[in-house]
Design an enzyme around this catalytic site. Structure first.
Site, PDB file in Angstrom:
ATOM      1  N   ASP A  44       0.810  -1.224   0.000  1.00  0.00           N
ATOM      2  CA  ASP A  44       0.000   0.000   0.000  1.00  0.00           C
ATOM      3  C   ASP A  44       0.843   1.274   0.000  1.00  0.00           C
ATOM      4  O   ASP A  44       0.802   2.074   0.944  1.00  0.00           O
ATOM      5  CB  ASP A  44      -0.965   0.010   1.188  1.00  0.00           C
ATOM      6  N   GLU A 221     -11.855  -2.361  -2.050  1.00  0.00           N
ATOM      7  CA  GLU A 221     -11.160  -1.554  -1.044  1.00  0.00           C
ATOM      8  C   GLU A 221     -10.103  -0.674  -1.694  1.00  0.00           C
ATOM      9  O   GLU A 221      -9.958  -0.642  -2.916  1.00  0.00           O
ATOM     10  CB  GLU A 221     -10.529  -2.467   0.026  1.00  0.00           C
TER      11      GLU A 221
END
Ligand SMILES: *[C@@H]1O[C@H](CO)[C@@H](O)[C@H](O)[C@H]1NC(C)=O
Ligand SMILES: *[C@@H]1O[C@H](CO)[C@@H](O)[C@H](O)[C@H]1NC(C)=O
Length: 335
Positions: A44, A221
């Site tokens: 991420d 997500e």
């Protein structure tokens, strides 16, 4: 439909010893270009360009910050955002997930997630600093809570999971927004005040951006919003992100891929290439597993173009010839 130039700056998510592989779960399509290597292991990633340098933060102990003169490195670790555990007393506060770095009103901000795998007892925290280099970050604690904590009973916090923050400023009116969400009721966008607190906290302006109404599991997500006139692009990751080694591989196509829809208004409605609403399970796949080597790409962000450089879509992925073990860096073993 996406007129954004795609350049895969790619960040190795996992480093590991060889793993017994099951080759038929890996796609060997060549529909997607091979990545331009980012030469850093990151889960991420979030990247900000500032003063002729690139700054990258990623999930990890105290949220590590790296600097590089070019997008392919070399990356130098220059410090961490937090000085210790987050002040939010939840889950993985020593090792926040999915941080986002942003510049707003002459200050640097870091949004981060505190949570626990599979639970929605989460929060999005905010830290700020007047310099990326000095290490003078202040942790302001939670911006929003889900599960427990102040405001967690208010819609949409009562039906979502407060992780995976992204920050977007609508250049049309200069207003800041937070996008967030993972599984459950999907991805939302919340209007923020100029000091980046939630606007009207007892009845926030909330746009529902992405949702899977029909599936029992709802693996959408990691939102990101970008703008190229006349469209706003709502990006997200869909599918299984990780833990392939201990939990197994999903059927081909059910692993992470990078999806998008667009709208002419920041509040939506967002639709994909086929006109399907992102609230009805839509989302055009822009980048997925390919070449038998790039697996489960996701965790995206877009770095706006500058000078000769086009906009850059960056993401993490697993390299099937390296392996699938959770990335462990020396820094990550600190308390
Ligand atoms: C969430 O809040 C909304 C608005 O108050 C309410 O209608 C809804 O029933 C709540 N959902 C849950 C699961 O508590
Ligand atoms: C995957 O790793 C191998 C071995 O290090 C390397 O040769 C290859 O270029 C990598 N591929 C990608 C897409 O990262």
């Amino acid at each position: 439909m996406v007129r954004l130039t795609l350049l895969g700056l790619v960040l190795w998510l996992y480093l590991a010893a060889a793993t017994p592989l099951n080759p038929h779960v890996f796609s060997d399509t060549t529909d997607y270009p091979l990545p331009n290597p980012g030469n850093i292991a990151a889960h991420d990633p979030s990247i900000l360009e500032y003063n002729n340098n690139f700054y990258l933060i990623k999930g990890g102990v105290r949220i590590p910050i790296f600097r590089a003169p070019k997008l392919d490195g070399p990356w130098t670790r220059i410090g961490t955002v937090l000085h210790g555990p987050s002040t939010i007393e939840k889950g993985n506060r020593r090792r926040p997930w999915a941080p986002t770095v942003a510049w707003w009103n002459n200050r640097f901000y870091c949004f981060y997630s505190v949570s626990q795998t599979g639970k929605r007892n989460s929060a999005i925290g905010l830290a700020s600093s007047d310099s990326l280099e000095s290490g003078a970050w202040t942790d302001h604690g939670a911006l929003i809570h889900t599960g427990t904590g102040p405001g967690s009973d208010i819609y949409p916090f009562n039906v979502t999971n407060a992780i995976d923050p992204a920050f977007f400023v609508d250049l049309d009116n200069g207003k800041p927004y937070l996008q967030y969400g993972s599984f459950w009721d999907g991805i939302f966008q919340i209007a923020l005040n100029d000091d980046l607190s939630v606007g009207n906290p007892t009845n926030p302006t909330a746009d529902h951006l992405v949702y899977l109404p029909d599936e029992k599991r709802k693996p959408n997500e990691g939102p990101f919003m970008s703008h190229r006139a006349p469209f706003y692009y709502a990006w997200f990751s869909h599918g299984k992100c990780c833990r392939f080694e201990d939990m197994g591989f999903p059927e081909k196509g059910n692993e992470y891929s990078i999806r998008v829809g667009r709208a002419t208004n920041v509040h939506g409605p967002f639709v994909d290439r086929d006109g399907k609403s992102l609230l009805e399970g839509g989302g055009s796949i822009v980048y997925g597993s390919s070449h038998g080597e790039v697996y489960a790409p996701g965790g995206i962000g877009i770095l706006p173009g500058a000078g000769d450089r086009p906009d850059v879509l960056y993401y993490h992925y697993h390299n099937t010839s390296i392996g699938f073990k959770q990335e462990v860096c020396a820094q990550d073993t600190l308390p």
